[in-house]
Design an enzyme around this catalytic site. Structure first.
Site, PDB file in Angstrom:
ATOM      1  N   GLY A 230      11.968 -31.601   1.501  1.00 45.31           N
ATOM      2  CA  GLY A 230      13.189 -32.194   0.968  1.00 45.31           C
ATOM      3  C   GLY A 230      12.990 -33.079  -0.238  1.00 45.31           C
ATOM      4  N   HIS A 231      11.750 -33.226  -0.698  1.00 47.20           N
ATOM      5  CA  HIS A 231      11.463 -34.148  -1.809  1.00 47.20           C
ATOM      6  C   HIS A 231      10.476 -33.492  -2.778  1.00 47.20           C
ATOM      7  CE1 HIS A 231       9.932 -37.838  -3.840  1.00 47.20           C
ATOM      8  NE2 HIS A 231      11.110 -38.337  -3.504  1.00 47.20           N
ATOM      9  N   PHE A 232      10.895 -32.700  -3.655  1.00 53.62           N
ATOM     10  CA  PHE A 232      12.253 -32.211  -3.896  1.00 53.62           C
ATOM     11  C   PHE A 232      12.203 -30.700  -3.718  1.00 53.62           C
ATOM     12  CE2 PHE A 232      11.608 -35.916  -6.606  1.00 53.62           C
ATOM     13  CZ  PHE A 232      12.629 -36.742  -6.172  1.00 53.62           C
TER      14      PHE A 232
END
Length: 240
Positions: free
Chosen positions: A145-147
Site C-alpha cells: 500500500g505504500h505505494f
C-alpha cells in the site's frame, strides 16, 4: 612519545550561550591527557566527537562527523560533564564487541513479524553502540500500500527500525534487561534516500542522552543503504 588520539569538537553558533562552553570543554579535556581536542572537520575520522550546544535549542549539527556509534557525545551544560566523561572513556578505550543472531534478537525484543525490523546484530557494545541489518523483503505488507505500483519502505517504519535497534542497544545492559521498550518520541528526523523492496538496511544507533532514574533514553539512529545515508534521526524510548 606516541601521538595523541584526536577528539573532534564542534560548537554551535553561540547566539544564546547560557554557560562558558570553552571552559567546559577545557575541563573535560583535562581528564584525558592522552587525547587532543581539535576542531572537527567534515569527513575526518575520529574515535569520538563532542557536539557543544550553548542552549536547549541544540542547533549544532552532526552532519559530516565521521565517528563510530557511541563516539558522538553531546554537551549542553556543566551538568553534562560527568556523563560526557564516562561516554568518552568508553569511546576511547578498546571494548570487545559481540553479535546477535536472529534467535537472540527474538529473545530480547517483544516485536514479531510483520512489525519486527531487525534481522541480526552485526556489532554490539551494550549501552554504547549497535549495528544491525534488516532485509526489506518485497513481500512485506507495507509495500502493498505504500505505494501501489511504486513501493517505498515507509519513513515511519524506518523510524521504528531505528527505535527497535535502540531498544536492543539499551536492553542488553543490566539496567534495562527484561524491560518493555516503549517508543516515546522522535527528534530531528530527516529522510534522504528511498528504501526500496530488496534493499538491506544497515542500522547504526548510539545513545545521546539518558535519564536512568526515569527509565528514559535517547539514541541517534542512522540508516544506510549500499553505503548511502537514507535516514538520520533521534529516537526516545521509555523502559517499563
Amino acid at each position: 612519545m606516541a601521538d595523541k588520539v584526536q577528539v573532534g569538537v564542534r560548537y554551535c553558533g553561540g547566539c544564546n550561550p547560557r554557560y562558558d562552553r570553552v571552559a567546559l570543554v577545557k575541563r573535560l579535556e583535562s581528564f584525558f591527557p592522552e587525547a587532543e581536542f581539535v576542531p572537527a572537520q567534515d569527513g575526518a575520522s575520529y574515535p569520538a566527537a563532542l557536539v557543544v550546544h550553548g542552549c536547549p535549542a541544540r542547533c549544532a549539527g552532526t552532519s559530516g562527523l565521521a565517528v563510530p556509534g557511541g563516539g558522538l557525545v553531546q554537551l549542553g551544560g556543566w551538568e553534562d560533564l560527568l556523563p560526557a566523561k564516562k561516554r568518552l572513556e568508553q569511546a576511547l578505550q578498546s571494548q570487545e564487541a559481540r553479535t546477535l543472531s536472529h534467535a537472540q534478537v527474538l529473545e530480547i525484543l517483544p516485536h514479531r513479524p510483520p512489525m519486527l525490523f531487525i534481522d541480526t546484530v552485526t556489532r554490539l557494545i551494550p549501552g554504547v553502540e549497535l549495528r544491525a541489518e534488516f532485509y526489506a523483503d518485497p513481500a512485506l505488507p507495507a509495500f502493498a500500500g505504500h505505494f501501489p505500483g511504486e513501493p517505498v519502505f515507509p519513513g515511519v517504519l524506518t523510524a521504528e527500525a531505528a527505535a527497535q535497534a535502540a531498544g536492543l542497544l539499551m536492553m542488553t545492559t543490566e539496567r534495562y534487561a527484561g524491560k518493555l521498550p516503549l517508543f516515546a518520541g522522535i527528534r530531528q528526523a530527516s529522510f534522504r534516500r528511498r528504501i526500496l523492496p530488496g534493499d538491506t538496511m544497515d542500522i547504526h544507533v548510539s545513545p545521546v542522552e539518558e535519564r536512568e532514574e526515569l527509565g528514559m533514553a535517547a539514541c541517534r539512529g542512522q540508516i544506510f543503504v549500499e553505503g548511502a545515508l537514507a535516514a538520520d534521526l533521534e529516537v526516545r524510548l521509555a523502559f517499563r
